[in-house]
Each structure stands twice: as C-alpha cells, then as structure tokens.
Design an enzyme around this catalytic site. Structure first.
Site, PDB file in Angstrom:
ATOM      1  N   ALA A  65      31.866  25.205   5.152  1.00 22.71           N
ATOM      2  CA  ALA A  65      30.519  25.642   4.789  1.00 22.71           C
ATOM      3  C   ALA A  65      30.429  27.143   5.016  1.00 22.71           C
ATOM      4  CB  ALA A  65      29.499  24.922   5.659  1.00 22.71           C
ATOM      5  N   GLY A 108      33.883  21.862   5.813  1.00 19.51           N
ATOM      6  CA  GLY A 108      33.441  21.334   4.522  1.00 19.51           C
ATOM      7  C   GLY A 108      34.553  21.374   3.471  1.00 19.51           C
ATOM      8  N   GLU A 111      36.457  18.316   4.047  1.00 24.58           N
ATOM      9  CA  GLU A 111      35.595  17.209   3.598  1.00 24.58           C
ATOM     10  C   GLU A 111      35.557  17.141   2.072  1.00 24.58           C
ATOM     11  OE1 GLU A 111      32.402  18.730   6.088  1.00 24.58           O
ATOM     12  OE2 GLU A 111      32.295  16.802   7.115  1.00 24.58           O
ATOM     13  N   GLU A 131      34.404  22.430  13.165  1.00 24.63           N
ATOM     14  CA  GLU A 131      32.963  22.591  13.440  1.00 24.63           C
ATOM     15  C   GLU A 131      32.657  22.620  14.929  1.00 24.63           C
ATOM     16  OE1 GLU A 131      34.286  20.504  11.251  1.00 24.63           O
ATOM     17  OE2 GLU A 131      33.131  20.451   9.387  1.00 24.63           O
TER      18      GLU A 131
HETATM   19  N1  CAA Z   1      31.905  31.083   5.925  1.00 22.12           N
HETATM   20  C1  CAA Z   1      31.649  32.366   5.559  1.00 22.12           C
HETATM   21  N2  CAA Z   1      32.607  33.315   5.474  1.00 22.12           N
HETATM   22  C2  CAA Z   1      33.870  32.957   5.775  1.00 22.12           C
HETATM   23  C3  CAA Z   1      34.210  31.637   6.129  1.00 22.12           C
HETATM   24  C4  CAA Z   1      33.163  30.669   6.202  1.00 22.12           C
HETATM   25  N3  CAA Z   1      33.388  29.389   6.511  1.00 22.12           N
HETATM   26  N4  CAA Z   1      35.550  31.580   6.363  1.00 22.12           N
HETATM   27  C5  CAA Z   1      36.021  32.817   6.148  1.00 22.12           C
HETATM   28  N5  CAA Z   1      35.016  33.648   5.774  1.00 22.12           N
HETATM   29  C6  CAA Z   1      35.118  35.071   5.445  1.00 22.12           C
HETATM   30  C7  CAA Z   1      35.350  35.911   6.686  1.00 22.12           C
HETATM   31  O1  CAA Z   1      34.146  36.162   7.358  1.00 22.12           O
HETATM   32  C8  CAA Z   1      35.973  37.146   6.091  1.00 22.12           C
HETATM   33  O2  CAA Z   1      34.955  37.943   5.537  1.00 22.12           O
HETATM   34  P1  CAA Z   1      34.956  39.552   5.796  1.00 22.12           P
HETATM   35  O3  CAA Z   1      36.242  40.027   5.140  1.00 22.12           O
HETATM   36  O4  CAA Z   1      33.727  40.004   5.103  1.00 22.12           O
HETATM   37  O5  CAA Z   1      34.965  39.737   7.271  1.00 22.12           O
HETATM   38  C9  CAA Z   1      36.793  36.589   4.917  1.00 22.12           C
HETATM   39  O6  CAA Z   1      36.258  35.305   4.632  1.00 22.12           O
HETATM   40  C10 CAA Z   1      38.266  36.433   5.263  1.00 22.12           C
HETATM   41  O7  CAA Z   1      38.357  35.632   6.429  1.00 22.12           O
HETATM   42  P2  CAA Z   1      39.177  36.097   7.744  1.00 22.12           P
HETATM   43  O8  CAA Z   1      39.263  37.603   7.821  1.00 22.12           O
HETATM   44  O9  CAA Z   1      38.598  35.391   8.916  1.00 22.12           O
HETATM   45  O10 CAA Z   1      40.630  35.535   7.359  1.00 22.12           O
HETATM   46  P3  CAA Z   1      41.769  35.062   8.380  1.00 22.12           P
HETATM   47  O11 CAA Z   1      42.971  34.819   7.536  1.00 22.12           O
HETATM   48  O12 CAA Z   1      41.872  35.998   9.523  1.00 22.12           O
HETATM   49  O13 CAA Z   1      41.235  33.657   8.988  1.00 22.12           O
HETATM   50  C11 CAA Z   1      40.263  31.439   8.832  1.00 22.12           C
HETATM   51  C12 CAA Z   1      41.069  32.575   8.136  1.00 22.12           C
HETATM   52  C13 CAA Z   1      41.089  30.883  10.005  1.00 22.12           C
HETATM   53  C14 CAA Z   1      40.006  30.360   7.812  1.00 22.12           C
HETATM   54  C15 CAA Z   1      38.935  32.029   9.397  1.00 22.12           C
HETATM   55  O14 CAA Z   1      38.301  32.746   8.349  1.00 22.12           O
HETATM   56  C16 CAA Z   1      37.974  30.989   9.892  1.00 22.12           C
HETATM   57  O15 CAA Z   1      38.147  30.485  10.995  1.00 22.12           O
HETATM   58  N6  CAA Z   1      36.945  30.673   9.079  1.00 22.12           N
HETATM   59  C17 CAA Z   1      35.923  29.703   9.472  1.00 22.12           C
HETATM   60  C18 CAA Z   1      36.421  28.270   9.370  1.00 22.12           C
HETATM   61  C19 CAA Z   1      35.359  27.312   9.852  1.00 22.12           C
HETATM   62  O16 CAA Z   1      34.933  27.326  10.980  1.00 22.12           O
HETATM   63  N7  CAA Z   1      34.934  26.400   8.936  1.00 22.12           N
HETATM   64  C20 CAA Z   1      33.938  25.382   9.246  1.00 22.12           C
HETATM   65  C21 CAA Z   1      32.575  25.846   8.832  1.00 22.12           C
HETATM   66  S1  CAA Z   1      31.297  24.704   9.323  1.00 22.12           S
HETATM   67  C22 CAA Z   1      31.342  23.435   8.181  1.00 22.12           C
HETATM   68  O17 CAA Z   1      32.159  23.444   7.299  1.00 22.12           O
HETATM   69  C23 CAA Z   1      30.309  22.355   8.377  1.00 22.12           C
HETATM   70  C24 CAA Z   1      30.066  21.453   7.197  1.00 22.12           C
HETATM   71  O18 CAA Z   1      30.575  21.541   6.116  1.00 22.12           O
HETATM   72  C25 CAA Z   1      29.096  20.376   7.318  1.00 22.12           C
END
Ligand code: CAA
Length: 257
Positions: A65, A108, A111, A131
């Site tokens: 998400a 997500g 999922e 999450e």
């Molecule tokens: N939402 C919004 N932006 C995101 C994102 C997300 N889930 N995942 C990555 N991005 C963005 C980052 O903020 C970054 O943006 P900027 O360049 O503007 O800073 C860009 O994408 C590139 O990401 P990273 O620099 O972090 O890339 P990385 O290779 O260093 O790391 C990653 C990759 C491990 C996937 C890391 O981005 C990460 O941990 N992302 C979040 C993953 C996460 O927690 N997902 C679960 C979300 S909650 C959910 O999904 C609930 C649901 O559906 C019900």
C-alpha cells in the site's frame, strides 16, 4: 487512459497489465488500485479476453500500500476507504489471472499477487508481509490467503516478523508455481496464459470457481459444487467439440458455448 498501468494485447485473447508507478516501486495508491479494478472489469466484460497476466517492474511487482497515502487517512478514512471497492473488484475477477512477479512483492503487493490464480516468480522475487513493522497488520487478504498458501507456521513467521522470503522458498512453500530467470518471468506467464486462452472458456471459468471453492468451503460442499459444474459443462457445445476433435485427431475449436 490509465496513468499508472500499461495494457497490451496478445493473441489469442491474452491481456498483459503492467503496473507503472516506478517512483514509488508500484506502491498501490487509490489511483493505481482503481485503474487496475477498472481494467479487470473491462477484461471481464470482453469476450475476447480469455486470460490476464499482471506484472510490475524488474525491481518491484509492488511494494505494498502507498504508505504516504496511508499517513493521510485516519480511522474514518479507513472505514470509507475507496480502495476497498477496488480490492473487491479484483477479488471477484472471474477469468484466469496470472501474476508475473519480479523484485519486491510486499504487503499489499504480496496480497495482490495472491489474488492471482497462478504466480510465476523471477528468482530475485521477494514475498513478504511487512505491515507489522508499521504497527499494523495485513488488511487485503494477507493473513487468510497466505496461511492457505504456505501453511500456519510459515505464514505466522512472515506476518509476525515482517521478514520476506525469496522466490525459491516461496515455491517450496507452495505460494509460487514456477521460478524463472527474471528476464523470462513475463514471457513464461504469457506462455501459460496463451495456453489457457485456447481452452474452452466455460470449462476454464467453472474449473477456476471450483478450485477457489476448495479454499473456503468444506469437502462435501466443494464436491457438490464440482459435480454441479461438471454436469453443467456436459451440456455445452465445447464439450462435444472437445470430444469430437479428440476422436478426429485434430485441435478443437472452442466457441464458449
Ligand atoms: N509506499 C510509498 N512509497 C514507497 C513504498 C510504499 N509502500 N515503497 C517504496 N516507496 C518509495 C520510497 O519511499 C522511495 O521514494 P523516494 O525515492 O521518494 O524516497 C522509492 O519508493 C524507492 O524506495 P527505496 O528508496 O526505499 O528503495 P530500496 O530499494 O532502498 O528499498 C523496499 C525497497 C525494501 C521495498 C522499501 O522501499 C520498503 O521497505 N518499502 C515499504 C514496504 C512496506 O512496508 N510495504 C507494506 C506497506 S503497508 C500495506 O501494504 C498494507 C496493506 O496493503 C493493507
């Protein structure tokens, strides 16, 4: 025209949907989910579309998400979340859906991949439900579909630690059916989709429905549904054509009747 997806068509009857929000690793914001739901509704209504492949980029299928969008929503916002309607539409897509997953499939994104009927993964794919690291839990089927796919112990480990697993691990656990080199993931998924697109559409639809029933019903009810679907197909022209083509040693031509 969708802004967050690219759509391509391949004969016979295969639609390839590519998620395209590279700046956010295909994070699923309202716009992307709504456009995806609309595209799947269009594919469902189109008799010419027999199977859909869903993919992302080499770096990310989808990183979950959109966390920035989540930050703007309070409890009331979540209760009236327009993304719920989009998830419902994706859940009820009734044609074969194949996910071609490279890179991150997290939250997500994992999922979404699990909404597909078949998952083909590049060997660098990472599946996870992180999450818990955000102080929340999966909310788009992650606890229910993951447990059914990989069993209790692995699902608990993934959801409670937030640690992702690699493609080979996911295959051994039963989440993924095939692992490919990343450059061939989409090609392999398209190949499987073309194969399915050549089958009798009603048989494919009912077989999918019967298999999904096995996930949420008891054995006796599932067997009743299977018998009913099998009987329905006995009255179709495609069944006659399939059997006749076998006897005449030729490829069947199915019409969906
Ligand atoms: N939402 C919004 N932006 C995101 C994102 C997300 N889930 N995942 C990555 N991005 C963005 C980052 O903020 C970054 O943006 P900027 O360049 O503007 O800073 C860009 O994408 C590139 O990401 P990273 O620099 O972090 O890339 P990385 O290779 O260093 O790391 C990653 C990759 C491990 C996937 C890391 O981005 C990460 O941990 N992302 C979040 C993953 C996460 O927690 N997902 C679960 C979300 S909650 C959910 O999904 C609930 C649901 O559906 C019900």
């Amino acid at each position: 025209m969708p802004q967050t997806l690219a759509v391509e068509f391949f004969a016979p009857g295969v639609r390839l949907i590519t998620l395209q929000r590279p700046q956010a690793l295909n994070a699923l914001n309202t716009q992307l989910l709504s456009e995806l739901a609309a595209e799947l509704a269009d594919a469902q209504a189109d008799d010419g579309t027999r199977a859909v492949v869903l993919t992302g980029s080499r770096k990310a299928f989808a990183a979950g998400a959109d966390i920035n969008e989540m930050a703007e929503r309070n409890l009331v916002g979540i209760l009236n979340d327009p993304r719920q309607a989009a998830w419902q539409a994706i859940t009820h897509f009734n044609k074969p859906l194949i996910a071609a997953v490279n890179g991150f499939a997290l939250g997500g994104g994992c999922e979404l991949a699990m909404h597909a009927d078949i998952i083909i993964a590049g060997e660098d794919a990472r599946f996870g439900q992180p999450e818990i690291n955000l102080g929340i839990m999966p909310g788009a089927g992650g606890t229910q579909r993951l447990l059914r796919a990989v069993g209790k112990s692995m699902a608990m480990q993934m959801v409670l630690t937030g640690e992702p697993i690699g493609a080979r691990h996911a295959q051994r656990a039963g989440l993924v059916s095939e692992v490919t080199q990343p450059e061939f993931t989409v090609e392999r998924a398209l190949h499987i989709a073309r194969n399915i697109a050549g089958k009798a559409p009603l048989a494919v639809r009912l077989a999918k429905e019967a298999l999904l029933k096995a996930m949420d019903t008891d054995l006796a009810s599932g067997l009743r549904f299977e018998r009913h679907a099998f009987t329905v197909l006995a009255g179709t022209r495609d069944r006659d054509e399939g059997i006749r083509a076998f006897q005449e040693k030729r490829t069947p031509t199915f019409t969906g009747q």
